[in-house]
Design a protein around this motif. Structure first.
Motif, short mmCIF file in Angstrom:
data_model
loop_
_atom_site.label_atom_id
_atom_site.label_comp_id
_atom_site.label_asym_id
_atom_site.label_seq_id
_atom_site.Cartn_x
_atom_site.Cartn_y
_atom_site.Cartn_z
N ARG A 1 0.91 -1.31 -0.02
CA ARG A 1 0.01 -0.01 -0.14
C ARG A 1 0.90 1.27 0.13
O ARG A 1 0.49 2.36 -0.55
N VAL A 2 2.00 1.21 0.86
CA VAL A 2 2.69 2.20 0.60
C VAL A 2 3.38 2.63 -0.56
O VAL A 2 3.65 3.73 -1.17
N ARG A 3 3.97 1.47 -1.05
CA ARG A 3 4.47 1.67 -2.29
C ARG A 3 3.63 2.04 -3.47
O ARG A 3 3.98 3.20 -4.08
N PHE B 1 2.04 9.17 -6.18
CA PHE B 1 2.02 10.45 -5.90
C PHE B 1 3.34 10.99 -6.12
O PHE B 1 3.95 12.06 -5.90
N ASN B 2 3.98 10.28 -6.92
CA ASN B 2 5.51 10.57 -7.61
C ASN B 2 6.52 10.86 -6.56
O ASN B 2 7.20 11.85 -6.30
N LEU B 3 6.40 9.91 -5.42
CA LEU B 3 7.34 10.13 -4.32
C LEU B 3 8.32 8.93 -4.05
O LEU B 3 9.05 8.88 -3.16
N TRP B 4 8.18 8.01 -4.81
CA TRP B 4 8.62 6.68 -4.55
C TRP B 4 10.46 6.83 -4.50
O TRP B 4 11.00 6.44 -3.91
N GLU B 5 10.67 7.86 -5.51
CA GLU B 5 12.25 8.04 -5.55
C GLU B 5 12.63 8.61 -4.27
O GLU B 5 14.04 9.01 -4.11
N ARG B 6 11.87 9.39 -3.47
CA ARG B 6 12.15 10.08 -2.25
C ARG B 6 12.00 9.44 -0.94
O ARG B 6 11.81 9.97 0.20
N LYS B 7 11.65 8.11 -1.30
CA LYS B 7 11.01 7.22 0.06
C LYS B 7 11.94 7.20 1.35
O LYS B 7 11.44 7.02 2.41
N GLY C 1 5.78 21.74 -1.14
CA GLY C 1 4.90 21.19 -1.99
C GLY C 1 4.82 19.49 -1.85
O GLY C 1 3.74 18.99 -1.88
N LEU C 2 6.42 18.96 -1.72
CA LEU C 2 6.24 17.68 -1.70
C LEU C 2 5.72 17.13 -0.12
O LEU C 2 5.22 16.11 0.02
N LYS C 3 5.86 18.03 0.90
CA LYS C 3 5.34 17.74 2.27
C LYS C 3 3.79 17.58 2.11
O LYS C 3 3.23 16.70 2.85
N ARG C 4 3.33 18.53 1.39
CA ARG C 4 1.93 18.69 1.29
C ARG C 4 1.24 17.30 0.65
O ARG C 4 0.34 16.53 0.68
N ARG C 5 1.94 16.90 -0.60
CA ARG C 5 1.75 15.69 -1.36
C ARG C 5 1.76 14.59 -0.33
O ARG C 5 0.77 13.72 -0.26
N LEU C 6 2.91 14.33 0.37
CA LEU C 6 3.07 13.33 1.18
C LEU C 6 1.63 13.21 2.33
O LEU C 6 1.23 12.51 2.84
N THR C 7 1.30 14.59 2.62
CA THR C 7 0.33 14.67 3.87
C THR C 7 -1.05 14.15 3.36
O THR C 7 -1.77 13.28 3.65
N ALA D 1 0.36 24.05 -6.05
CA ALA D 1 -0.98 24.32 -6.03
C ALA D 1 -1.78 23.67 -6.99
O ALA D 1 -2.73 22.89 -6.86
N ARG D 2 -1.06 23.95 -8.17
CA ARG D 2 -1.84 23.38 -9.42
C ARG D 2 -1.77 21.77 -9.42
O ARG D 2 -2.67 21.01 -9.85
N SER D 3 -0.73 21.26 -9.17
CA SER D 3 -0.33 19.77 -8.95
C SER D 3 -1.40 19.32 -8.13
O SER D 3 -1.81 18.36 -8.12
#
Lengths: 320, 244
Positions: free
Chosen positions: A115-117, A123-129, A139-145, A171-173
């Protein structure tokens, strides 16, 4: 579509201060419902009551069939919350934050990693895992939240001012992401003070001022309140101070942004005359004058008497 | 339902240990501070080093639990991270138990290291290991609950630190860590018996270096249990009030 949220006279007092005043409204399953209003209108307090962070003084709400007063744990199982501040744990990595949330929301142990993966990839965050949350951009913090709020497949997510403080691209993304989420059947309840954001995103909007709902409707229907009333927009050669426009206000709603003055003009000739004498009095040159189609912002001003630029300013000051 | 609450406790414990407790400065502070204080007393009065061992262990439990416990909760309240936990489908009591257990595990680790140091360098041995373990466990649980009570009572991290010091330093001198309670004037003795560390030091002393008096040990253990329940109840009520 059934009502997934129904509030019944929801009220909150803080001491003698009435923050939310007998709210009764409903949100339909699968819609994006916006709560729009100035600072201190009661938007955040309403969300805090709906998600169990504070108890209503009077009234209640039914969320997905469960009463927030007596079945709050059942409600919490069904909702995800994105608070105004991205409040995950700075010292934990992106992945560990989500694994922690998965445990907290009782996602079965064997499904957690997958589920995490899945969430991090979508959310395009896998490379920052492995990056610590504290090291991410706003912006990335918001995405992860937002990703964290979805860990347990909630049926409803509440977002409190989701794009406040974000740069234009982030914001747009995030708005795009919310639209995609709606496609998956998740009901979205968001508060915002950005009228354009509510206009772009929401299926229906409730306008709340001083703890009371002024109106609930679709953005299109709201705009029809001011349809037929022309809006005149004048551009001057130098910036306008808000205090200069007091004498224009007698003709109708006026709002100012840098060199631009915008007015709801029920009588065009009188408005034009007033603008010309305003320019002469303040030694300003009129660069151009246009009539524009009234938008949600104009409807909002007409309905509430609250100026959008004041709302934005209040929010910026509050965020400092 | 109970399984979910236990899972919630465990998640909070692991997260707190990883995010806050197991950082080198915290570990060294928990061990160094009691050692330096003990050294200062030893230089003044070199005899009776082994008598200091139970007090040293109690002191490291006190600093190991309360130093971080009070800060962790206040810090999370301040930055809004505590709301993360309050939004989850677990009870408020579960959240507080998770927080207190995290502090207790860290306190247990620090005081266990201090026990080993005492055995190796002060030439003492644990006379009653299982009773000592029970006494130490109750000590860290009670002191950690006290730390959480401090944390929910204040708003800012610096207030938590100041408030902790108001009771930590008097406790070191009043509760029999360096001087036996019986040797103090009567009013101070009465004051000492209102503080949980007095019962911890008594229980640890009897089970660590002896002599063991069963009735007295049972009384100390009962007193620590009562303190633990009292601190947890008040902390839960204050946290609930904070949410109103």
């Amino acid at each position: 579509m059934k009502d997934i949220i129904r509030t019944l006279g929801l009220t909150k007092y803080y001491g003698n201060l009435l923050a939310v005043d007998h709210l009764s409204f409903s949100v339909k399953e699968g819609e994006i419902f916006g709560f729009l209003g100035p600072n201190g209108a009661g938007k955040t307090t309403t969300i805090r009551m709906l998600v169990g962070l504070t108890t209503p003084t009077e009234g209640t709400a039914i969320i997905d069939g469960f009463d927030i007063r007596s079945e709050i744990l059942e409600v919490k199982r069904r909702v995800g919350v994105v608070p105004e501040t991205s409040n995950l744990y700075d010292e934990l990595s992106v992945k560990d934050n989500l694994l922690f949330m998965a445990g907290l929301y009782h996602v079965p142990r064997l499904e957690r990693e997958d589920r995490v993966r899945e969430l991090l990839e979508s959310f395009n965050l896998w490379e920052r895992k492995d990056t610590k949350f504290g090291k991410l951009s706003k912006g990335l913090k918001r995405r992860l939240t937002v990703a964290a709020s979805l860990i347990h497949h909630p049926r409803i997510i509440f977002l409190d001012e989701p794009t406040t403080g974000l740069d234009v691209m982030s914001a747009r993304s995030l708005r795009l992401l919310l639209k995609e989420l709606r496609e998956t059947g998740v009901t979205i309840f968001l508060t915002t003070h950005y009228i354009e954001e509510a206009d772009q995103l929401c299926d229906r909007i409730a306008v709340i001022v001083k703890g009371r709902i002024v109106t609930i409707d679709t953005p299109e229907n709201m705009k029809s309140i001011v349809r037929g009333i022309p809006v005149i927009e004048a551009l001057f050669d130098s910036p306008i101070d808000k205090s200069m426009t007091d004498d224009l206000s007698v003709l109708g709603e006026v709002w100012v942004e840098d060199n631009r003055v915008r007015m709801l003009a029920e009588k065009i000739p009188e408005t034009l005359k007033a603008l010309i004498s305003f320019a002469t009095r303040h030694r300003l040159k009129i660069i151009e004058v246009n009539t524009v189609k009234p938008g949600l912002e104009d409807a909002f001003v007409k309905l509430t008497g609250v100026k959008p630029e004041i709302m934005r300013l209040e929010k910026e000051r509050g965020g400092q | 339902m109970i399984r979910e609450e236990i899972e919630g406790v465990w998640c909070i414990v692991l997260k707190d240990l990883k995010a806050y407790y197991f950082k080198p400065p915290n570990i060294s502070w928990g061990i160094l501070f009691p050692l330096v204080l003990a050294l200062a007393f030893t230089l003044r009065k070199p005899s009776g080093l082994s008598d200091l061992a139970p007090g040293l262990v109690a002191m490291s439990a006190l600093f190991g639990t309360t130093s971080m416990e009070a800060i962790v909760i206040t810090f999370e309240k301040r930055i809004g991270a505590l709301e993360r936990l309050l939004l989850a489908p677990i009870s408020l009591e579960t959240i507080l138990i998770g927080k207190v257990l995290g502090g207790s595990i860290f306190g247990l680790m620090i005081s266990s290291i201090m026990t080993v140091i005492s055995i190796e360098f002060l030439g003492v041995s644990v006379k009653h290991p299982s009773l000592f373990a029970i006494s130490l466990l109750l000590t860290v649980l009670t002191l950690s609950a006290l730390g959480s009570l401090v944390a929910v009572s204040v708003k800012e991290v610096f207030e938590a630190q100041t408030l902790s010091n108001y009771f930590r330093f008097p406790m070191i001198f009043l509760c029999g860590v360096f001087l036996p309670v019986e040797s103090m004037p009567a009013p101070l003795q009465w004051l000492a018996y209102t503080l949980p560390l007095t019962y911890s030091v008594n229980a640890l002393r009897q089970t660590f270096v002896g002599p063991l008096r069963h009735g007295d040990l049972a009384f100390n253990i009962a007193a620590l249990t009562l303190f633990f329940l009292l601190f947890m109840t008040v902390a839960t009520r204050l946290l609930k009030k904070h949410l109103e």
